[in-house]
Scaffold this motif. Sequence first.
Motif, PDB file in Angstrom:
ATOM      1  N   ASP A 205      17.642  62.075  84.412  1.00 27.57           N
ATOM      2  CA  ASP A 205      18.167  63.297  85.012  1.00 27.57           C
ATOM      3  C   ASP A 205      19.565  62.975  85.536  1.00 27.57           C
ATOM      4  O   ASP A 205      19.718  62.367  86.604  1.00 27.57           O
ATOM      5  N   GLY A 206      20.580  63.363  84.791  1.00 23.83           N
ATOM      6  CA  GLY A 206      21.934  62.969  85.147  1.00 23.83           C
ATOM      7  C   GLY A 206      22.093  61.464  85.003  1.00 23.83           C
ATOM      8  O   GLY A 206      21.880  60.905  83.936  1.00 23.83           O
ATOM      9  N   SER A 207      22.414  60.795  86.101  1.00 26.43           N
ATOM     10  CA  SER A 207      22.549  59.336  86.075  1.00 26.43           C
ATOM     11  C   SER A 207      21.319  58.631  86.627  1.00 26.43           C
ATOM     12  O   SER A 207      21.282  57.413  86.702  1.00 26.43           O
ATOM     13  N   GLN A 208      20.280  59.405  87.005  1.00 22.51           N
ATOM     14  CA  GLN A 208      19.088  58.814  87.608  1.00 22.51           C
ATOM     15  C   GLN A 208      17.920  58.781  86.628  1.00 22.51           C
ATOM     16  O   GLN A 208      17.735  59.718  85.849  1.00 22.51           O
ATOM     17  N   VAL A 209      17.129  57.725  86.705  1.00 25.02           N
ATOM     18  CA  VAL A 209      15.864  57.671  85.980  1.00 25.02           C
ATOM     19  C   VAL A 209      14.768  58.088  86.958  1.00 25.02           C
ATOM     20  O   VAL A 209      14.618  57.486  88.027  1.00 25.02           O
ATOM     21  N   LEU A 210      14.036  59.130  86.597  1.00 27.98           N
ATOM     22  CA  LEU A 210      12.991  59.662  87.468  1.00 27.98           C
ATOM     23  C   LEU A 210      11.623  59.427  86.850  1.00 27.98           C
ATOM     24  O   LEU A 210      11.458  59.511  85.626  1.00 27.98           O
ATOM     25  N   ASN A 211      10.663  59.151  87.715  1.00 30.17           N
ATOM     26  CA  ASN A 211       9.264  59.082  87.309  1.00 30.17           C
ATOM     27  C   ASN A 211       8.614  60.426  87.565  1.00 30.17           C
ATOM     28  O   ASN A 211       8.895  61.076  88.582  1.00 30.17           O
ATOM     29  N   THR A 212       7.749  60.847  86.677  1.00 31.00           N
ATOM     30  CA  THR A 212       7.028  62.100  86.885  1.00 31.00           C
ATOM     31  C   THR A 212       5.600  61.974  86.385  1.00 31.00           C
ATOM     32  O   THR A 212       5.328  61.273  85.404  1.00 31.00           O
ATOM     33  N   SER A 213       4.693  62.621  87.087  1.00 32.21           N
ATOM     34  CA  SER A 213       3.289  62.694  86.693  1.00 32.21           C
ATOM     35  C   SER A 213       2.905  64.159  86.746  1.00 32.21           C
ATOM     36  O   SER A 213       3.071  64.808  87.784  1.00 32.21           O
TER      37      SER A 213
END
Length: 290
Positions: A205-213
């Motif tokens: 997401d943009g420059s961030q790596v996000l975790n999602t469940s």
Amino acid sequence: MIELTRRWRVLVAGTAVGVAGVVGFAGQTASAEPLLPVPSVPGPVTVTQTVTAVPAAAPVAPANPANPAAPAVTAPVPLAQTIAPASSGTLAEFFKSKDVKMEPQVSHDFKALSIVLPLPSGWTKVPDPNVPDAFAVIADRASTDLYTPNAQVVVYKLVGSFDPVEAASHGYVDTQQLQNWRATDMAMGDFNGFPSAFIEGSYLDGSQVLNTSRRHILATAGPDHYLVSLSVNSSAANQGVSAAADAADAIVSGFKVSAPAPAAPPVPATPAPAAPAPQPGLPQLLGLHG
């Protein structure tokens, strides 16, 4: 069911996470940090999952053994229906193709289903305009990360005719289309008697790596159908932090959706004592109240 061996949550012993059931949030307006986007491009799926259909109630065998003519009835075993997850079409697109109307629900006075959203220690209920049709949003406002860990629930009443199992097969598509999506866990099947799709992983997401469940549940309450969706999100930079990982795990594992418990039958009123019979030889007084 497919269970991938690697998961983004890191569980480290020693960090206590207090969990309380949160049911029936009042609808509010919001302010949490950037939350997950709403994707719209279909993504490919190449796995096969299993959904267990809930059988109709089995007939009860006769209780009178003196009637040998009545055959014994055996309850049927649940029918396992193998389905292939849809390769295109999000849940919203599926319902649109079936002319099914999605009516957003709010938590205030919502009684059609029992929904339990665990609230980890340090997390609070927050308003958030970034979550369309939010039913409930909770977040760790004490987090020092640039991205606030959060959990979101949306609930839609589904008006129209459709197959809940077929709908559940579309539960991966909206997540798989996220930028640089990497799955760590996927499962499709029964969730407390309802068809459900569960998917977990990371995306950019943009420059961030996000975790999602994420979990999508096709719930039934009487003649009505509902889509209940949970997403739990955090920064991948925090996955090694025990408190953040334990909080995410507590929400994912403690989230429950079920039909509401039936109301207790009313207590029968105690009958008024019968008036004493008139004694012989005395007149009956009519229309008089002592």
